[in-house]
Design an enzyme around this catalytic site. Structure first.
Site, mmCIF file in Angstrom:
data_model
loop_
_atom_site.group_PDB
_atom_site.id
_atom_site.type_symbol
_atom_site.label_atom_id
_atom_site.label_comp_id
_atom_site.label_asym_id
_atom_site.label_seq_id
_atom_site.Cartn_x
_atom_site.Cartn_y
_atom_site.Cartn_z
ATOM 1 N N LYS A 262 0.840 -1.202 0.000
ATOM 2 C CA LYS A 262 0.000 0.000 0.000
ATOM 3 C C LYS A 262 0.874 1.250 0.000
ATOM 4 O O LYS A 262 1.941 1.237 0.600
ATOM 5 C CB LYS A 262 -0.856 0.040 1.281
ATOM 6 N N ARG A 336 -10.569 -11.449 1.847
ATOM 7 C CA ARG A 336 -11.470 -12.469 1.280
ATOM 8 C C ARG A 336 -10.803 -13.839 1.270
ATOM 9 O O ARG A 336 -11.465 -14.866 1.316
ATOM 10 C CB ARG A 336 -11.898 -12.043 -0.128
HETATM 11 N N1 BES Z 1 -8.092 -3.847 4.560
HETATM 12 C C1 BES Z 1 -8.335 -3.358 3.261
HETATM 13 C C2 BES Z 1 -9.658 -2.608 3.132
HETATM 14 C C3 BES Z 1 -9.793 -1.319 3.887
HETATM 15 C C4 BES Z 1 -9.564 -0.119 3.255
HETATM 16 C C5 BES Z 1 -10.207 -1.313 5.207
HETATM 17 C C6 BES Z 1 -9.714 1.070 3.949
HETATM 18 C C7 BES Z 1 -10.349 -0.127 5.901
HETATM 19 C C8 BES Z 1 -10.104 1.058 5.278
HETATM 20 C C9 BES Z 1 -8.371 -4.513 2.271
HETATM 21 O O1 BES Z 1 -7.582 -5.591 2.575
HETATM 22 C C10 BES Z 1 -7.856 -3.972 0.984
HETATM 23 O O2 BES Z 1 -6.710 -3.659 0.918
HETATM 24 N N2 BES Z 1 -8.745 -3.882 0.011
HETATM 25 C C11 BES Z 1 -8.401 -3.391 -1.265
HETATM 26 C C12 BES Z 1 -8.984 -4.365 -2.262
HETATM 27 C C13 BES Z 1 -8.473 -4.189 -3.644
HETATM 28 C C14 BES Z 1 -7.009 -4.529 -3.729
HETATM 29 C C15 BES Z 1 -9.283 -5.094 -4.526
HETATM 30 C C16 BES Z 1 -9.027 -2.006 -1.432
HETATM 31 O O3 BES Z 1 -10.113 -1.782 -0.906
HETATM 32 O O4 BES Z 1 -8.399 -1.164 -2.042
HETATM 33 MN MN MN Z 2 -5.587 -5.423 1.890
#
Ligand code: BES
Ligand code: MN
Ligand code: ZN
Length: 482
Positions: A262, A336
């Protein structure tokens, strides 16, 4: 917090709280407010506007230091949730102002669940994640210990509110801990400790066991971390349960994104990616204390998503417990994956209902904002019951589509049964459809995407800064009404 009917004298260091709507202020002469309050209202210094709070110092009459006036806005718009939040706000303020006790004048406010809500506010106002802050010389602890009300509240209702709120606080406490404190192993120790303290069964699968049990997706996500993943299973089994329900929580103790790392401004707060799992712990504690006649299972899928030489990679193909193969498109879509294996294990128990909860997708936060979580359900009745419970708890959920043929099409992978990540649009629905592949047939299933609601930067109402444990009270309410 002690909650009692007011009798005659307040203890030392007390204040009085009035909850007033605009209409109460307009007809102030008819209400038997004391002179101080009437004066403030007639000067229009306080009109009952929603979100207003006024503190009036009193010259030490009958141990009373201050009068707090809290505005509720227009009477016809007053909902129980506003009352709960307003109470928590004034309790928090008064506790910081070094009040030991409060007398709360509820006037003619009437809601079925008012005693529960007041009790929840009384517990939740006192929690703050401040254990790492050095206390300087002029630091004063939160002082509020006793609340007196102007009517009879039944003990079972007060105790219900206390149990609900303490379950939520239990989850917040763990969710607020950083990744250097809570990892899959220490989370499993917390779970074992809870199970021992309150009498729940507890089984923990370490990585050898996870391999033996063919939990390829959970293992893949945890493979980059120094601390291997765990599957934690708590259970509560009364003698003749009327139903069997399983909760499954996403327990990513830190989500760096993995090799699809990230960017910096998206990585902070990712200690909160274990909120779903922490919530499941809080729910199990609550269920046990309520003594519900339902068999309840709690599964926590715990892993740390880190980049390293041993991390899982984009393009990897992993096999989940039910034999389905998953091609990894993005290591940041890890929630997931850990849930898929845990949903398989939960399904094997053949429960009537599975409810999973997860800080799953930024897309859900984009769709619904920070004060409403996504509800996906394959059963309309379950969705209705859950939404009715959320109406009472004040945690709002919005039902989202759990089926979509075009999005379902995008789950196909050229080389495996599924891919873990699709296009940007419809990301929350994609994730929900992905999860549905791991829920056993004929099981009523709900999925709660709490990504937008898990963490608050500023305190408000019943929420303190940090983890919210959003969803705990709604799940307990849902269970209490079965
Ligand atoms: N933990 C994150 C989702 C999240 C984002 C939780 C902001 C709380 C606040 C999840 O694991 C993630 O990284 N999701 C990605 C999915 C994408 C790569 C398909 C996202 O939401 O960007
Ligand atoms: Mn994630
Ligand atoms: Zn995540």
């Amino acid at each position: 917090m002690l909650i009692k009917r007011f009798e005659n004298n307040l203890p030392e260091n007390s204040s009085v709280v009035f909850l007033l709507s605009c209409e109460d202020c307009e007809k102030n002469s008819e209400l038997c407010f004391c002179d101080e309050v009437r004066e403030i209202i007639s000067r229009k210094d306080f009109t009952g506007k929603k979100g207003s709070l006024v503190k009036i110092p009193v010259f030490a009459k009958n141990n009373i230091r201050n009068i707090y006036l809290v505005g509720l806005g227009k009477r016809c718009d007053v909902k129980l949730n506003l009352v709960r939040d307003s109470l928590a706000w004034v309790f928090r303020t008064a506790g910081r102002d070094q009040n030991f006790a409060l007398q709360v004048m509820l006037g003619d406010l009437h809601f079925d669940d008012l005693p529960v809500a007041l009790s929840e506010a009384a517990e939740l106002c006192a929690y703050e994640f401040d254990r790492y802050k050095s206390k300087n010389a002029d630091h004063k602890d939160f002082a509020l210990k006793e609340i007196y009300v102007d009517r009879d509240f039944s003990e079972p209702e007060i105790s219900k509110g206390r149990i609900f709120a303490q379950a939520q606080i239990f989850s917040r406490k763990i969710a607020n801990e950083p990744g250097c404190v809570i990892n899959p192993e220490s989370l499993s120790l917390k779970a074992a400790e809870l199970a021992k303290e309150c009498g729940l069964e507890c089984e923990i699968w370490d990585s050898d066991r996870l391999r033996a049990e063919k939990m390829g997706a959970l293992l893949a996500v945890g493979s980059g971390s120094q601390t291997p993943p765990r599957l934690i299973h708590l259970s509560y089994k009364p003698a003749n349960p009327v139903k069997k329900i399983a909760f499954v929580g996403k327990g990513i103790t830190f989500d760096s994104g993995g090799l699809d790392i990230k960017p910096e401004n998206y990585m902070t707060t990712m200690k909160g990616d274990k909120t779903g799992a922490c919530n499941v712990l809080g729910i199990m504690k609550g269920v046990r204390e309520l003594g519900l006649n339902i068999e309840v299972h709690g599964f926590l899928a715990a892993a740390e998503n880190m980049p390293s030489g041993s991390a899982f990679r984009p393009d990897d193909i992993v096999t989940a417990r039910n034999g389905k193969t998953i091609e990894i498109n993005n290591t940041d879509a890890e929630g997931r994956l850990v849930l898929s294996d845990a949903l398989c294990v939960a399904s094997e128990l053949k429960p009537d209902v599975i409810i999973d909860m997860a800080t799953l997708t930024g897309a859900c936060a984009v769709a619904l904002g920070n004060w409403r979580a996504g509800l996906f359900a394959n059963d309309d009745e379950l969705a209705r019951e859950f939404l009715a419970a959320s109406e009472r708890s004040g945690e709002s959920f919005w039902r989202m589509p759990h089926e979509d043929e075009h999005i379902a099409e995008s789950l196909k992978s050229p080389f495996a049964d599924l891919t873990n990540c699709g296009k940007r649009y419809g990301g929350a629905i994609f994730a929900a459809i992905f999860l549905s592949n791991f829920v056993g047939e004929k099981i009523s299933w709900a999925h709660l995407d709490i990504a937008g609601t898990d963490f608050y930067e500023k305190e408000f109402g019943i929420y303190s800064k940090g983890a919210s444990a959003f969803g705990v009270r709604t799940c307990l309410e849902y269970l209490s009404r079965i």
